[in-house]
Design a protein around this motif. Structure first.
Motif, short mmCIF file in Angstrom:
data_model
loop_
_atom_site.label_atom_id
_atom_site.label_comp_id
_atom_site.label_asym_id
_atom_site.label_seq_id
_atom_site.Cartn_x
_atom_site.Cartn_y
_atom_site.Cartn_z
N VAL A 263 -3.98 -6.10 -17.41
CA VAL A 263 -4.44 -4.76 -17.88
C VAL A 263 -4.01 -4.15 -18.80
O VAL A 263 -2.61 -4.98 -19.38
N SER A 264 -4.16 -3.07 -19.06
CA SER A 264 -2.94 -2.39 -20.00
C SER A 264 -1.47 -1.67 -19.72
O SER A 264 -1.53 -2.01 -17.58
N GLY A 265 -0.55 -1.50 -20.28
CA GLY A 265 0.57 -0.55 -19.48
C GLY A 265 0.44 0.12 -18.84
O GLY A 265 1.53 0.01 -17.71
N ALA A 266 -0.12 0.93 -18.89
CA ALA A 266 -0.38 2.57 -18.15
C ALA A 266 -1.22 2.34 -17.10
O ALA A 266 -0.10 2.92 -16.19
N VAL A 267 -2.58 1.58 -16.85
CA VAL A 267 -3.05 1.15 -16.07
C VAL A 267 -1.65 0.37 -14.77
O VAL A 267 -1.62 0.69 -13.39
N TYR A 268 -1.00 -0.68 -15.30
CA TYR A 268 0.10 -1.23 -14.64
C TYR A 268 1.12 0.14 -14.10
O TYR A 268 1.13 -0.20 -12.79
N THR A 269 1.67 0.88 -14.87
CA THR A 269 2.50 1.39 -14.57
C THR A 269 1.86 2.92 -13.63
O THR A 269 2.99 2.80 -12.59
N LEU A 270 0.77 3.00 -13.62
CA LEU A 270 0.42 3.53 -12.42
C LEU A 270 0.24 3.32 -11.32
O LEU A 270 0.23 3.22 -10.01
N ALA A 271 -0.25 1.98 -11.28
CA ALA A 271 -0.27 1.00 -10.09
C ALA A 271 1.26 0.67 -9.36
O ALA A 271 1.21 0.97 -8.25
N THR A 272 1.85 0.42 -9.99
CA THR A 272 3.23 0.25 -9.54
C THR A 272 3.91 1.86 -8.85
O THR A 272 5.10 2.02 -8.16
N LEU A 273 3.46 2.93 -9.54
CA LEU A 273 3.58 4.22 -8.59
C LEU A 273 2.90 4.62 -6.94
O LEU A 273 3.83 5.77 -6.62
N LEU A 274 1.66 3.44 -7.21
CA LEU A 274 0.94 3.47 -5.70
C LEU A 274 1.90 2.81 -4.58
O LEU A 274 2.47 1.75 -4.92
N PRO A 275 1.89 2.76 -3.18
CA PRO A 275 2.96 2.14 -2.32
C PRO A 275 2.50 0.92 -2.21
O PRO A 275 3.34 0.37 -2.20
N SER A 276 1.03 0.66 -2.36
CA SER A 276 1.26 -0.89 -2.50
C SER A 276 1.29 -1.50 -3.92
O SER A 276 1.23 -2.89 -3.35
N GLY A 277 0.66 -0.48 -4.42
CA GLY A 277 1.51 -1.38 -6.40
C GLY A 277 2.86 -2.13 -6.16
O GLY A 277 3.36 -2.61 -6.36
N ALA A 278 3.30 -0.34 -5.47
CA ALA A 278 5.02 -0.90 -5.89
C ALA A 278 5.72 -1.95 -4.70
O ALA A 278 6.23 -2.65 -4.78
N LEU A 279 4.70 -1.84 -3.83
CA LEU A 279 5.17 -2.76 -2.35
C LEU A 279 4.78 -4.69 -2.80
O LEU A 279 5.73 -5.74 -2.98
N THR A 280 3.45 -4.91 -3.91
CA THR A 280 3.65 -5.92 -4.23
C THR A 280 4.55 -5.83 -5.77
O THR A 280 4.88 -7.45 -5.27
N GLU A 281 4.92 -5.35 -6.28
CA GLU A 281 5.66 -5.74 -7.21
C GLU A 281 6.82 -5.67 -6.19
O GLU A 281 8.01 -6.80 -6.84
N ALA A 282 7.47 -4.85 -5.71
CA ALA A 282 9.06 -5.11 -5.24
C ALA A 282 8.91 -6.22 -4.81
O ALA A 282 10.27 -7.59 -4.71
N LEU A 283 8.01 -7.13 -3.82
CA LEU A 283 8.22 -8.37 -3.09
C LEU A 283 7.59 -9.70 -4.21
O LEU A 283 8.60 -10.79 -4.08
N LEU A 284 7.08 -9.62 -5.69
CA LEU A 284 7.21 -10.02 -6.72
C LEU A 284 8.40 -10.22 -7.40
O LEU A 284 8.87 -11.71 -7.60
N GLN A 285 9.48 -9.49 -7.45
CA GLN A 285 10.68 -9.14 -7.61
C GLN A 285 11.84 -9.64 -6.84
O GLN A 285 12.51 -11.06 -7.07
N ALA A 286 11.59 -10.08 -5.48
CA ALA A 286 12.04 -10.37 -4.72
C ALA A 286 11.91 -11.97 -4.68
O ALA A 286 12.58 -13.09 -4.05
N GLN A 287 9.99 -12.44 -4.51
CA GLN A 287 10.22 -13.92 -5.10
C GLN A 287 11.23 -15.00 -6.17
O GLN A 287 12.27 -15.54 -5.76
N ALA A 288 11.69 -13.84 -7.13
CA ALA A 288 11.79 -14.60 -7.97
C ALA A 288 13.66 -13.71 -8.06
O ALA A 288 14.49 -14.46 -9.09
#
Length: 267
Positions: free
Chosen positions: A213-238
């Motif tokens: 996906v484009s950078g803008a779509v990814y950024t918008l997704a991470t500003l929403l709660p489910s996107g932010a939680l998924t991103e936080a969990l992906l980083q936690a996995q790392a």
């Protein structure tokens, strides 16, 4: 003159203590909370749709996307899939399930009647929150066990960061669930909560396939709660803490909590 009162007995209100037997009184706060959590948990676990949302669908996504050739993920695939599945599980329990349960409790007058008992308002909120926390802990155990069977091998730091992210995400989604369920009609809540669930699921998927996906779509997704939680969990996995994603979840929690307190209606 003997008035039936023991000499030196303490008095409370109009009558001395011990005048009436038995002496009815509200249970201790801990006992009230324990009973309320048990009741809310029983009601939640007896609801078939709730179980499908909170457990069956996350398990199906975890197993299917890990074993079937969906997407181009590096091995072990479960390391990439599990964060999104955990986000979906938390969202299902704390937001969708909570909103629908509160909406129908209001429709049938359950909250109004509970409010007429000795149980204080904080007991109602704490009882529902306690049931949600117990269910989410159960989800973590079950999904973690299935993921381990599929090849997930987390370290202690990863588990700690996952728990931190899930805790912050739970608060954010729970406040949003109370906001929707505590204001709208039950029929509207049922439809709206499920529609939002699908939208948030899609957002979590966009974060998972960030390279497509484009950078803008990814950024918008991470500003929403489910996107932010998924991103936080992906980083936690790392093994890293995504403070930005946790901050986004905290902001959603604060906004949702403030709006829920302002607009919540018991009937």
């Amino acid at each position: 003159m003997n008035d039936g009162t023991a000499a030196g007995a303490p008095t409370t209100g109009l009558f001395p203590a011990g005048t009436f037997s038995p002496a009815p009184a509200a249970a201790r706060p801990a006992a009230m909370l324990r009973s309320q959590v048990r009741m809310e948990l029983t009601l939640l676990l007896r609801h078939g749709e709730q179980l499908m949302l909170t457990l069956l669908i996350p398990i199906a996504i975890l197993v299917a996307v890990t074993l079937l050739p969906f997407g181009d993920f590096a091995d072990p695939r479960v390391d990439h899939i599990l964060p999104m599945v955990l986000a979906v599980a938390v969202m299902s329990t704390a937001f969708t399930g909570q909103a629908i349960a509160v909406g129908f409790d209001r429709r049938y007058g359950a909250l109004k009647r509970i409010g007429a008992t000795a149980l204080p308002k904080w007991g109602i909120v704490a009882g529902k929150s306690g049931a949600v926390v117990i269910v989410i802990l159960g989800q973590l155990v079950i999904l973690g066990a299935i993921a381990a069977a599929l090849g997930w091998r987390p370290g202690a730091a990863t588990i700690g960061l996952v728990l931190l992210s899930v805790a912050v995400g739970t608060v954010a989604f729970a406040t949003l669930g109370l906001l929707v369920g505590g204001r709208l009609k039950a029929e509207i809540v049922l439809a709206l909560a499920n529609i939002i669930w699908f939208a948030l699921l899609a957002v979590a998927g966009l974060v998972l396939i960030r390279d497509d996906v484009s950078g803008a779509v990814y950024t918008l997704a991470t500003l929403l709660p489910s996107g932010a939680l998924t991103e936080a969990l992906l980083q936690a996995q790392a093994g890293a803490v995504d403070w930005a994603a946790l901050g986004v979840l905290a902001v959603w929690g604060l906004l949702g909590g403030a709006a829920a307190v302002r607009t919540f209606r018991f009937e």
